[in-house]
Design a protein around this motif. Structure first.
Motif, PDB file in Angstrom:
ATOM      1  N   ALA A  95       0.833  -1.207   0.000  1.00 56.18           N
ATOM      2  CA  ALA A  95       0.000   0.000   0.000  1.00 56.18           C
ATOM      3  C   ALA A  95       0.865   1.254   0.000  1.00 56.18           C
ATOM      4  CB  ALA A  95      -0.926  -0.018   1.220  1.00 56.18           C
ATOM      5  N   CYS A 103      -4.425   0.069  -8.308  1.00 55.56           N
ATOM      6  CA  CYS A 103      -4.681  -0.297  -6.906  1.00 55.56           C
ATOM      7  C   CYS A 103      -5.727  -1.393  -6.767  1.00 55.56           C
ATOM      8  CB  CYS A 103      -5.168   0.932  -6.126  1.00 55.56           C
ATOM      9  SG  CYS A 103      -4.042   2.337  -6.171  1.00 55.56           S
ATOM     10  N   TYR A 110       1.001   4.264  -2.694  1.00 55.30           N
ATOM     11  CA  TYR A 110       0.872   5.658  -2.259  1.00 55.30           C
ATOM     12  C   TYR A 110       1.969   6.528  -2.873  1.00 55.30           C
ATOM     13  CZ  TYR A 110       2.057   9.560   0.810  1.00 55.30           C
ATOM     14  OH  TYR A 110       2.423  10.794   1.294  1.00 55.30           O
ATOM     15  N   TYR A 158      -4.459   4.643   1.351  1.00 57.22           N
ATOM     16  CA  TYR A 158      -5.518   4.787   0.355  1.00 57.22           C
ATOM     17  C   TYR A 158      -6.360   6.036   0.577  1.00 57.22           C
ATOM     18  CZ  TYR A 158      -4.580   0.500  -2.096  1.00 57.22           C
ATOM     19  OH  TYR A 158      -3.979  -0.465  -2.878  1.00 57.22           O
ATOM     20  N   LEU A 187      -6.200  -3.910  -3.511  1.00 64.55           N
ATOM     21  CA  LEU A 187      -7.394  -3.728  -2.689  1.00 64.55           C
ATOM     22  C   LEU A 187      -8.188  -5.021  -2.572  1.00 64.55           C
ATOM     23  CD1 LEU A 187      -8.764  -0.209  -3.702  1.00 64.55           C
ATOM     24  CD2 LEU A 187      -8.074  -0.958  -1.427  1.00 64.55           C
TER      25      LEU A 187
END
Length: 324
Positions: A123, A245, A127, A222, A249
């Motif tokens: 993640a 993503c 980002y 997120y 996810l």
């Protein structure tokens, strides 16, 4: 159930598995074997495909580690379960030693914890890629990826050792039968003759470290990504950024959804047979879905898999047919 004062340290346990369904065992064995072989093939294919890429971006390195974790994750549980299904004589359960049970639980928790931390690291990678694209190469370096990968493994190992020691220091009384097909935490806590919530604190602490902390990092990442996407004026750019993503996810939702439902609840709500059925899903079905999700959604993985499988573009194939 016997009182804690009559508790003894068992020399081993009996894994009930699915021995109460003798007529379903052949069909269940074939089904689990097919799923297991497909899972192994999918994750091995991703590992080989990523290794064949000359220049691997950080996300592919993380994906390679995720496939390695899933590969070991299934090998800790499924082969033993398949072997137990082939032995007709263990109607009351398949014996497993105290040490063997502790080792299986420790490895299961360590791999699951490493995956939790790895999903948080992935993640962070997304980002930086979306919110700071110009600094991505400087921030997410191969050295950082290696350090994060090592930290994920060591973090999962440390928590798993502490949790295993705490669980196996509990008093066990009465039956040695685990209504499960492997040494899962909920099955062992259900067998322990404890009435105090203090005995569940190690599991609560492990859940906070392995589930809550990485989940907060993922949601924070997120949240920043969503704020960045809202500021993008180009619908195409927003769609492309969001698509990068989607795979992560989906995997995070599957992993944290199953783990939270299974382990973040009090002992009084445990249902051994229901937990066993749910464990059958998250130890067999979800590891099967992960390679499918990433191979379908990630263009780099798809291209690498096609190279490994030896597929050629139609133009290349026609060119080779015209060569003398």
């Amino acid at each position: 159930m016997d009182s804690p004062s009559n508790a003894t340290m068992p020399c081993g346990f009996l894994l009930q598995g699915f021995s109460e369904f003798p007529h379903l065992r052949p069909a269940l064995f074939l089904l689990l074997l097919a799923v297991h072989l497909t899972t192994l093939s999918g994750n091995l294919l991703i590992l080989v495909a990523v290794a064949s890429v000359p220049s691997r971006p950080p996300m592919l390195l993380f994906l390679c580690q995720l496939s390695a974790i899933e590969l070991c994750y299934t090998l800790v549980v499924v082969p033993r379960s398949l072997a137990d299904l082939t032995v007709p004589g263990h109607a009351s359960g398949s014996p497993i030693s105290f040490l063997g049970c502790a080792l299986q639980m420790q490895m299961f928790v360590a791999l699951g914890g490493a995956e939790c931390f790895l999903l948080a690291a992935m993640a962070y990678d997304r980002y930086v890629a979306i919110c700071h694209p110009l600094r991505y190469a400087a921030l997410v370096t191969p050295g950082l990826c290696a350090r994060l990968a090592l930290a994920c493994c060591l973090g999962g190992l440390a928590v798993s050792v502490g949790l295993t020691v705490a669980v196996f220091h509990l008093p066990f009384c009465g039956s040695r039968l685990l209504v499960h097909f492997f040494c899962d935490i909920t099955a062992l806590l259900h067998l322990a003759c404890t009435r105090s919530y203090a005995d569940e604190l190690p599991l609560l602490g492990a859940c906070l470290v392995l589930l809550l902390l990485p989940l907060v990092l993922i949601l924070t990442s997120y949240g920043a990504i969503a704020a960045t996407l809202r500021r993008l004026r180009s619908p195409g750019g927003r769609r492309k950024a969001a698509s990068t993503c989607a795979s992560h996810l989906a995997v995070s939702f599957l992993h944290y959804g199953c783990a939270t439902f299974m382990y973040v609840r009090p002992k009084a709500s445990y249902s051994p047979r229901l937990d066993r059925t749910l464990a059958l899903v998250y130890t067999n079905v979800t590891p099967l879905l992960y390679p499918l999700i990433y191979s379908l959604r990630n263009r780099e993985v798809t291209a690498a898999i096609r190279r490994v499988l030896g597929r050629r573009r139609p133009g290349q194939a026609r060119g080779r047919l015209c060569e003398p």
